[in-house]
Design a protein around this motif. Structure first.
Motif, short mmCIF file in Angstrom:
data_model
loop_
_atom_site.label_atom_id
_atom_site.label_comp_id
_atom_site.label_asym_id
_atom_site.label_seq_id
_atom_site.Cartn_x
_atom_site.Cartn_y
_atom_site.Cartn_z
N UNK A 1 -6.55 -22.66 56.30
CA UNK A 1 -7.41 -21.67 55.67
C UNK A 1 -7.20 -21.71 54.16
N UNK A 2 -8.25 -21.51 53.43
CA UNK A 2 -8.14 -21.43 51.98
C UNK A 2 -7.66 -20.03 51.60
N UNK A 3 -7.18 -19.88 50.38
CA UNK A 3 -6.72 -18.58 49.91
C UNK A 3 -7.85 -17.56 49.98
N UNK A 4 -9.05 -17.97 49.62
CA UNK A 4 -10.21 -17.08 49.70
C UNK A 4 -10.45 -16.62 51.14
N UNK A 5 -10.38 -17.53 52.09
CA UNK A 5 -10.58 -17.15 53.50
C UNK A 5 -9.49 -16.18 53.96
N UNK A 6 -8.27 -16.42 53.51
CA UNK A 6 -7.18 -15.53 53.89
C UNK A 6 -7.41 -14.13 53.33
N UNK A 7 -7.72 -14.05 52.04
CA UNK A 7 -7.87 -12.73 51.42
C UNK A 7 -9.07 -11.97 51.98
N UNK A 9 -10.29 -12.37 55.09
CA UNK A 9 -10.02 -12.09 56.50
C UNK A 9 -9.02 -10.95 56.71
N UNK A 10 -7.97 -10.92 55.92
CA UNK A 10 -6.91 -9.96 56.20
C UNK A 10 -6.81 -8.81 55.22
N UNK A 11 -7.63 -8.87 54.17
CA UNK A 11 -7.66 -7.81 53.16
C UNK A 11 -6.26 -7.52 52.64
N UNK A 12 -5.84 -6.27 52.67
CA UNK A 12 -4.53 -5.89 52.13
C UNK A 12 -3.49 -5.62 53.21
N UNK A 23 4.21 -14.34 51.32
CA UNK A 23 3.36 -13.32 51.92
C UNK A 23 3.10 -13.72 53.36
N UNK A 24 2.88 -12.75 54.21
CA UNK A 24 2.51 -13.08 55.58
C UNK A 24 1.66 -11.97 56.19
N UNK A 25 0.95 -12.35 57.22
CA UNK A 25 0.11 -11.44 57.99
C UNK A 25 0.38 -11.73 59.45
N UNK A 26 0.50 -10.69 60.22
CA UNK A 26 0.75 -10.87 61.64
C UNK A 26 -0.01 -9.82 62.43
N UNK A 27 -0.74 -10.28 63.45
CA UNK A 27 -1.45 -9.38 64.36
C UNK A 27 -1.58 -10.09 65.70
N UNK A 28 -0.95 -9.53 66.71
CA UNK A 28 -0.99 -10.16 68.04
C UNK A 28 -0.36 -11.54 67.98
N UNK A 29 -1.11 -12.54 68.36
CA UNK A 29 -0.60 -13.92 68.34
C UNK A 29 -0.96 -14.66 67.05
#
Length: 78
Positions: A1-7, A9-12, A23-29
């Motif tokens: 994923x690109x940085x733009x797609x990450x930001x 998709x997951x917002x803040x 930095x990390x994001x975690x939700x379910x799997x």
């Protein structure tokens, strides 16, 4: 994923792991790790303090509106 797609998709809904300086994001799997502006700045300041002569950015073309590059440049003092 690109940085733009990450930001987009997951917002803040991210956290920072201070041990690994990432930095990390975690939700379910789903788990995504990336460098945001704060972690980029921290890593650049560390490199500068160690007397390194520069830094490297992976996938710079995926930088969303150059926000990561600008954070790195500010931290380096360029």
């Amino acid at each position: 994923m690109s940085y733009n797609q990450i930001t987009v998709s997951i917002r803040n809904n991210t956290a920072i792991n201070a041990t690994f300086v990432a930095d990390y994001y975690s939700a379910g799997t789903t788990w995504i790790s990336f460098d945001g502006t704060q972690t980029i700045s921290t890593k650049i300041l560390y490199a500068k303090a160690k007397g390194l002569l520069g830094y490297f950015g992976w996938q710079i073309a995926q930088d969303d509106n150059w926000v990561l590059s600008q954070a790195a440049s500010r931290a380096w003092g360029a």
